[in-house]
Design a protein around this motif. Structure first.
Motif, PDB file in Angstrom:
ATOM      1  N   ALA A 278       0.842  -1.204   0.000  1.00 49.01           N
ATOM      2  CA  ALA A 278       0.000   0.000   0.000  1.00 49.01           C
ATOM      3  C   ALA A 278       0.875   1.250   0.000  1.00 49.01           C
ATOM      4  O   ALA A 278       0.618   2.200  -0.752  1.00 49.01           O
ATOM      5  CB  ALA A 278      -0.937  -0.012   1.201  1.00 49.01           C
TER       6      ALA A 278
ATOM      7  N   GLN B  35       2.549   1.621  -3.467  1.00 48.81           N
ATOM      8  CA  GLN B  35       1.603   2.111  -4.477  1.00 48.81           C
ATOM      9  C   GLN B  35       1.412   3.619  -4.356  1.00 48.81           C
ATOM     10  O   GLN B  35       1.421   4.339  -5.363  1.00 48.81           O
ATOM     11  CB  GLN B  35       0.248   1.426  -4.318  1.00 48.81           C
ATOM     12  CG  GLN B  35       0.208  -0.005  -4.748  1.00 48.81           C
ATOM     13  CD  GLN B  35      -1.124  -0.656  -4.404  1.00 48.81           C
ATOM     14  OE1 GLN B  35      -2.102   0.005  -4.060  1.00 48.81           O
ATOM     15  NE2 GLN B  35      -1.157  -1.986  -4.493  1.00 48.81           N
TER      16      GLN B  35
ATOM     17  N   ALA C 246      -5.843   1.530   0.393  1.00 50.57           N
ATOM     18  CA  ALA C 246      -5.174   0.418  -0.294  1.00 50.57           C
ATOM     19  C   ALA C 246      -4.962  -0.767   0.642  1.00 50.57           C
ATOM     20  O   ALA C 246      -5.186  -1.923   0.257  1.00 50.57           O
ATOM     21  CB  ALA C 246      -3.836   0.885  -0.879  1.00 50.57           C
TER      22      ALA C 246
ATOM     23  N   SER D  70      -6.978  -4.643   0.601  1.00 50.36           N
ATOM     24  CA  SER D  70      -6.211  -5.891   0.473  1.00 50.36           C
ATOM     25  C   SER D  70      -6.643  -6.947   1.487  1.00 50.36           C
ATOM     26  O   SER D  70      -6.226  -8.100   1.380  1.00 50.36           O
ATOM     27  CB  SER D  70      -4.718  -5.603   0.636  1.00 50.36           C
ATOM     28  OG  SER D  70      -4.395  -5.356   1.998  1.00 50.36           O
TER      29      SER D  70
END
Length: 177
Positions: free
Chosen positions: A38, A41, A83, A87
């Motif tokens: 995360a 990204q 993020a 997940s």
């Protein structure tokens, strides 16, 4: 509604504490790869420098420096939280308010931020980040905690590998008396 005032210094260096909603949770270390992904990204889309970071079971402390002219750390934290939450499977308990707002029950809504003022403030916060696993009783030596930038600081010669408690001054390199 509370008035949350954030200090915004373009290209500033900031210390953050970000907590999971369930303070007895171990999600961050159980899913460390997802948390790291995360962060990766978000950094790919909205760069920032990681000065120091420690991930504990239920919260994280870190120091970031933003690019020149940039003050938007809040959007970065929002994106990291989203993020990471995406997940994970949806197994957490949700309050009626969170259900109504379409929120997950993983993160506390807010985070704590402190603008680093000078080199001494920076050094104190870097030491605070790295001592945290020891402070919380998770390890007997700071070097035993794997989810920390401490190891990068040892490699760079900033900390000795057996550091704990007696903090070197990151400005002068000397040990506290």
């Amino acid at each position: 509604m509370p008035d949350y005032r954030r200090n915004r210094v373009p290209g500033g260096t900031y210390f953050f504490t970000v907590n999971l909603l369930e303070r007895r949770s171990c999600l961050l270390v159980q899913h460390i790869d997802a948390f790291r992904e995360a962060v990766r990204q978000v950094r790919a889309r909205r760069p920032f420098h990681i000065d120091a970071w420690v991930v504990l079971p239920d919260h994280t402390h870190c120091i970031w420096t933003l690019p020149p002219g940039d003050t938007d750390y809040s959007a970065r934290w929002k994106a990291i939280k989203i993020a990471f939450a995406k997940s994970l499977p949806k197994t957490e308990r949700l309050s009626a308010v969170r259900v109504r707002k379409g929120e997950r029950g993983i993160w506390q809504r807010r985070f704590w931020e402190h603008t680093i003022r000078d080199e001494r403030d920076y050094a104190a916060h870097v030491n605070y980040v790295h001592i945290n696993p020891f402070k919380h009783g998770l390890v007997r030596q700071v070097n035993a905690w794997p989810y920390s930038s401490f190891h990068r600081f040892v490699t760079a010669g900033i900390y000795p590998n057996d550091w704990a408690g007696e903090a070197p001054d990151l400005v002068t390199g000397e040990r506290d008396a």
